[in-house]
Design a protein around this motif. Sequence first.
Motif, PDB file in Angstrom:
ATOM      1  N   LEU A   1       0.838  -1.397   0.067  1.00 27.87           N
ATOM      2  CA  LEU A   1       0.030   0.066   0.237  1.00 27.87           C
ATOM      3  C   LEU A   1       0.788   1.128   0.124  1.00 27.87           C
ATOM      4  N   PHE A   2       1.563   1.775   1.084  1.00 25.18           N
ATOM      5  CA  PHE A   2       2.170   2.995   1.183  1.00 25.18           C
ATOM      6  C   PHE A   2       3.722   2.625   2.085  1.00 25.18           C
ATOM      7  N   THR A   3       4.720   2.374   1.237  1.00 29.74           N
ATOM      8  CA  THR A   3       6.122   2.190   2.067  1.00 29.74           C
ATOM      9  C   THR A   3       6.388   3.368   2.591  1.00 29.74           C
TER      10      THR A   3
ATOM     11  N   SER B   1       2.930   1.932   5.938  1.00 25.33           N
ATOM     12  CA  SER B   1       2.005   3.038   6.973  1.00 25.33           C
ATOM     13  C   SER B   1       0.717   2.242   7.320  1.00 25.33           C
ATOM     14  N   MET B   2       0.383   1.088   6.390  1.00 25.55           N
ATOM     15  CA  MET B   2      -0.974   0.325   6.724  1.00 25.55           C
ATOM     16  C   MET B   2      -0.530  -1.164   6.641  1.00 25.55           C
ATOM     17  N   ARG B   3       0.433  -1.597   6.331  1.00 20.21           N
ATOM     18  CA  ARG B   3       0.492  -3.292   6.085  1.00 20.21           C
ATOM     19  C   ARG B   3       1.757  -3.676   6.981  1.00 20.21           C
ATOM     20  N   GLY B   4       2.169  -3.101   7.800  1.00 19.94           N
ATOM     21  CA  GLY B   4       3.287  -3.513   8.693  1.00 19.94           C
ATOM     22  C   GLY B   4       4.550  -3.672   7.949  1.00 19.94           C
TER      23      GLY B   4
ATOM     24  N   PRO C   1       0.653   0.066  11.912  1.00 19.91           N
ATOM     25  CA  PRO C   1       1.059   1.064  10.898  1.00 19.91           C
ATOM     26  C   PRO C   1       2.472   1.417  11.282  1.00 19.91           C
ATOM     27  N   ILE C   2       3.512   0.874  10.591  1.00 20.17           N
ATOM     28  CA  ILE C   2       4.890   1.124  10.797  1.00 20.17           C
ATOM     29  C   ILE C   2       5.350   2.418  10.075  1.00 20.17           C
ATOM     30  N   HIS C   3       5.852   3.555  10.664  1.00 18.90           N
ATOM     31  CA  HIS C   3       6.573   4.319  10.036  1.00 18.90           C
ATOM     32  C   HIS C   3       8.177   4.389   9.764  1.00 18.90           C
TER      33      HIS C   3
END
Length: 265
Positions: A29-31, A46-49, A77-79
Amino acid sequence: WNGESPPATPPGYPDIPQLEQCGFFDSTLFTSSLATVKKFVLSGDSMRGIHFLRWLDQGNDSRKVLQLLSHDFSKPPIHHVQFLIDGSTLTIMGVDMFGNIRTYAFDPSDPDSFKGKKLLGRSVFYSGSRVSRVGRITAKAPSDSPAATVSHRIGVCLSTYDASLGMLFPLDETTFKRLQSLQNKLITSVIQVAGLNPHKFRQAKYADTAPGEAQGSEKILDGSVVWKYLQLTTEEQNDMARLIGSRRETVLKNLRALSRSMFIY
């Protein structure tokens, strides 16, 4: 650009070497962050770990691919992501949007990992605030002596949105168990600010933990508690060290080594 072909080099600019695609991985989704060590790649979404990848060079046919080795099934949600290195041991670390520090292990021999497809959660520790940046830092050797062993431990330095800094380093098992016992005694024996429990403060915020993940300070030491040992009198330090089956000199030596490992210059 008319959408049909890439534009030529802008007027007045020298010829710029073009980047060539040599590998591809379809992120879910969003790296939000990337980290690498040798041929391993860590991707935070941010959405998929977290996704743990390996760079493969196929040899003579010039095929190079990114192979997905494992990922986190709980999908927090990993940043930020980074590697913690202790000699030959590689630990995966991620920080979610709430400031929870998560550590993982990649172990295909563990039945719970489904032959390595699942990253095994090891611990969750609240950093105290939302984290803005994570950088890798090499721990200093325990001594300036030329005979001292070169440090093979790499940790991380974290900055937060409330202008604070934090550091996370791997420890050997003996030192960790001694300082963990000291930490537990300090929590129960020393008066805490407003009577609050540091263990409770370090538990994960706004997040669920997977089976097997240690909460709070079970696998990560809280430096704000451990350093309180230095504020005690000599007699209190001797008594505290005796309660954990150690000596004051040994505890101070461990704290000095820990402090030195965090030196930047």
